[in-house]
Design a protein around this motif. Structure first.
Motif, short mmCIF file in Angstrom:
data_model
loop_
_atom_site.label_atom_id
_atom_site.label_comp_id
_atom_site.label_asym_id
_atom_site.label_seq_id
_atom_site.Cartn_x
_atom_site.Cartn_y
_atom_site.Cartn_z
N MET A 113 0.61 -1.54 -0.20
CA MET A 113 0.23 0.23 0.25
C MET A 113 0.46 1.85 0.18
SD MET A 113 -2.61 1.20 2.88
CE MET A 113 -3.43 0.03 2.79
N LEU A 114 0.53 2.25 -0.64
CA LEU A 114 1.26 3.42 -0.94
C LEU A 114 0.41 4.48 -1.13
CD1 LEU A 114 3.96 3.26 -3.21
CD2 LEU A 114 4.22 3.07 -0.70
N ARG A 115 0.74 5.41 -0.64
CA ARG A 115 -0.02 6.98 -0.10
C ARG A 115 0.11 8.51 -0.47
NH1 ARG A 115 -3.27 2.77 -0.61
NH2 ARG A 115 -5.63 2.38 -0.03
N PHE A 116 -0.67 9.16 -1.38
CA PHE A 116 -0.03 10.47 -1.47
C PHE A 116 -1.07 11.07 -1.36
CE2 PHE A 116 1.46 14.40 -4.23
CZ PHE A 116 2.53 14.19 -3.35
N GLY A 117 -1.33 12.25 -0.54
CA GLY A 117 -2.15 13.52 -0.54
C GLY A 117 -3.46 12.58 0.15
N SER A 118 -4.58 14.03 -0.41
CA SER A 118 -5.73 13.24 0.86
C SER A 118 -7.14 13.66 -0.66
CB SER A 118 -6.51 13.64 1.46
OG SER A 118 -6.45 15.04 1.55
N ILE A 119 -8.14 13.26 0.12
CA ILE A 119 -9.09 13.45 -1.32
C ILE A 119 -9.07 15.33 -1.05
CG2 ILE A 119 -11.27 13.84 0.44
CD1 ILE A 119 -12.97 12.35 -1.30
N ASN A 120 -8.70 16.31 -0.68
CA ASN A 120 -9.14 17.50 -0.62
C ASN A 120 -7.83 17.92 -0.77
OD1 ASN A 120 -11.90 17.06 0.81
ND2 ASN A 120 -9.99 16.57 3.31
N GLU A 121 -6.87 17.58 -1.22
CA GLU A 121 -5.83 18.04 -2.19
C GLU A 121 -5.22 17.67 -3.12
OE1 GLU A 121 -2.11 17.16 0.25
OE2 GLU A 121 -3.47 16.20 1.77
N TYR A 126 -18.55 8.98 -6.29
CA TYR A 126 -18.19 10.06 -6.77
C TYR A 126 -17.50 11.19 -6.80
CZ TYR A 126 -22.17 12.30 -4.65
OH TYR A 126 -23.19 13.08 -3.63
N HIS A 127 -16.59 11.50 -6.58
CA HIS A 127 -15.75 12.81 -6.67
C HIS A 127 -15.99 13.60 -7.55
CE1 HIS A 127 -12.86 10.42 -8.16
NE2 HIS A 127 -13.24 9.47 -6.93
N LYS A 128 -15.15 15.08 -6.99
CA LYS A 128 -15.19 16.56 -8.02
C LYS A 128 -13.52 16.37 -8.91
CE LYS A 128 -16.45 19.67 -5.24
NZ LYS A 128 -16.82 21.64 -4.30
N SER A 129 -12.90 15.61 -7.78
CA SER A 129 -11.62 15.49 -8.74
C SER A 129 -11.72 14.44 -9.80
CB SER A 129 -10.68 14.65 -8.08
OG SER A 129 -10.81 13.55 -7.49
N TYR A 130 -10.68 14.42 -10.93
CA TYR A 130 -10.93 13.72 -12.09
C TYR A 130 -9.52 12.78 -12.03
CZ TYR A 130 -11.73 17.68 -14.75
OH TYR A 130 -12.91 18.60 -14.89
N GLU A 131 -10.09 10.89 -12.40
CA GLU A 131 -9.44 10.23 -12.14
C GLU A 131 -9.19 9.31 -12.95
OE1 GLU A 131 -10.90 5.78 -9.87
OE2 GLU A 131 -11.40 7.78 -8.88
N ILE A 132 -7.56 8.24 -13.26
CA ILE A 132 -7.30 7.27 -13.78
C ILE A 132 -7.38 5.78 -12.83
CG2 ILE A 132 -5.14 7.06 -14.93
CD1 ILE A 132 -4.88 9.55 -16.26
N HIS A 171 -5.60 -8.67 -6.89
CA HIS A 171 -5.88 -7.46 -7.85
C HIS A 171 -5.07 -6.79 -7.43
CE1 HIS A 171 -9.18 -5.33 -5.84
NE2 HIS A 171 -8.31 -4.36 -6.52
N GLU A 172 -4.26 -5.94 -8.65
CA GLU A 172 -2.85 -4.43 -8.46
C GLU A 172 -3.50 -3.59 -8.94
OE1 GLU A 172 0.91 -6.17 -7.12
OE2 GLU A 172 1.10 -5.50 -9.27
N ARG A 173 -3.83 -2.65 -8.26
CA ARG A 173 -4.48 -0.94 -8.87
C ARG A 173 -3.54 0.33 -8.45
NH1 ARG A 173 -5.78 1.97 -5.16
NH2 ARG A 173 -8.45 1.58 -4.89
N VAL A 174 -4.08 1.15 -9.35
CA VAL A 174 -3.42 2.64 -8.51
C VAL A 174 -4.74 3.64 -8.91
CG1 VAL A 174 -2.00 2.98 -10.74
CG2 VAL A 174 -1.80 4.30 -7.97
N VAL A 175 -4.59 4.26 -8.54
CA VAL A 175 -5.64 5.03 -8.83
C VAL A 175 -5.24 6.91 -8.36
CG1 VAL A 175 -8.14 6.48 -7.97
CG2 VAL A 175 -7.60 3.73 -7.51
N LEU A 176 -5.17 7.42 -9.61
CA LEU A 176 -4.85 8.74 -9.39
C LEU A 176 -5.40 10.32 -9.92
CD1 LEU A 176 -2.59 7.39 -12.39
CD2 LEU A 176 -1.61 8.44 -9.88
#
Length: 289
Positions: free
Chosen positions: A9-17, A37-43, A86-91
């Protein structure tokens, strides 16, 4: 450092950043339980395993090397298939992430998120390139050497640019072949998205779409990952959030416009999904302007 050698597990930032990154290597069964659902765009990028990804009004079978592009405020959810590991990354990118860029560059980088096809299936060469970018980014995040945040930003811009160019180059994809059940659920979702301001009763929709109530509830959950009533509430609350942010309508007017039967029910559902009462949500959003 390869992706395989990274921590689970790796984390950077938060939903408010402005930038928020999540990498997970998950063993065993996992499905998203919360409203999403969130305001941010996601990959979303899948390194290993298989997932079912519901977005907008369709469901996609996601394989390793697939990239899913989630527009701002698009309702989406992932759930498991036969292979749970599974193994995934979300940006995630907030709109402010692009503030230092020109309007033309911002429009280019955001092009993929408005595309009619949210899934990009990469060929081997493209997959190697994307995984090299992501591997470099995640290695920096894991080790945090001097200047690692600058490196992460550079990798993110490269990934966004690749994705934008890939979207502009690709020809229109053929329609994904849906099963009869998936087509039925897609029709129901589109009906909800158009008529959420009106009463939407399970028995009436079941008759309208020639399906039993029990079967409708079961296949709706199987295809989308959401319960029938849950999806209706999410759709209504998402619109309520927009109206609370962008209009001066009273909370009662917002409740009525979004199809809630009474104000008390609106307040309860809104707080359950958004974490705040409607008035507290409006106050918080106004303080950010």
């Amino acid at each position: 450092m390869t992706v395989q050698s990274l921590p689970d597990m790796l984390r950077f930032g938060s939903i408010n950043e402005t930038l928020w990154i999540e990498f997970d290597r998950r063993i065993g069964h996992h499905s998203m339980n919360n409203t999403h659902y969130h305001k941010s765009y996601e990959i979303y990028y899948l390194f290993r395993g298989e997932r079912k990804f519901f977005i907008r009004d369709s469901v996609y079978h996601v394989h390793p090397g697939d990239m899913v592009l989630v527009d701002s405020n698009a309702v989406h959810k992932t759930s498991e298939l036969s292979e749970p590991n599974h193994e995934r990354v979300v940006l995630h990118f907030a709109q402010s992430y692009f503030a230092e860029l020109s309007p033309e560059d911002t429009d280019l980088l955001l092009t993929p998120f408005a595309d009619v096809h949210p899934l990009i299936r990469l060929n081997l060469k493209e997959r190697m390139y994307v995984e090299e970018l992501l591997g470099s980014l995640l290695s920096e995040l894991s080790e945090c050497p001097p200047g690692y945040q600058l490196h992460i930003r550079n990798m993110m811009i490269e990934l966004l640019l690749f994705t934008a160019r890939r979207t502009l180059k690709r020809k229109a994809l053929p329609d994904i072949e849906l099963t009869s059940v998936q087509r039925k659920v897609t029709d129901i979702i589109r009906h909800i998205n158009l008529h959420y301001r009106e009463p939407l009763h399970l028995d009436i929709l079941a008759k309208q779409f020639f399906i039993s109530k029990g079967h409708l509830c079961r296949v709706f959950k199987e295809v989308t990952g959401f319960g029938f009533a849950q999806y209706i509430n999410i759709t209504r609350v998402k619109e309520a959030e927009h109206l609370l942010r962008e209009t001066d309508w009273s909370v009662t007017q917002v409740s009525e416009h979004c199809g809630f039967e009474n104000f008390s029910h609106f307040g309860k559902v809104f707080k359950n999904l958004s974490g705040l009462s409607p008035r507290a949500y409006r106050k918080l959003e106004y303080s950010r302007k």
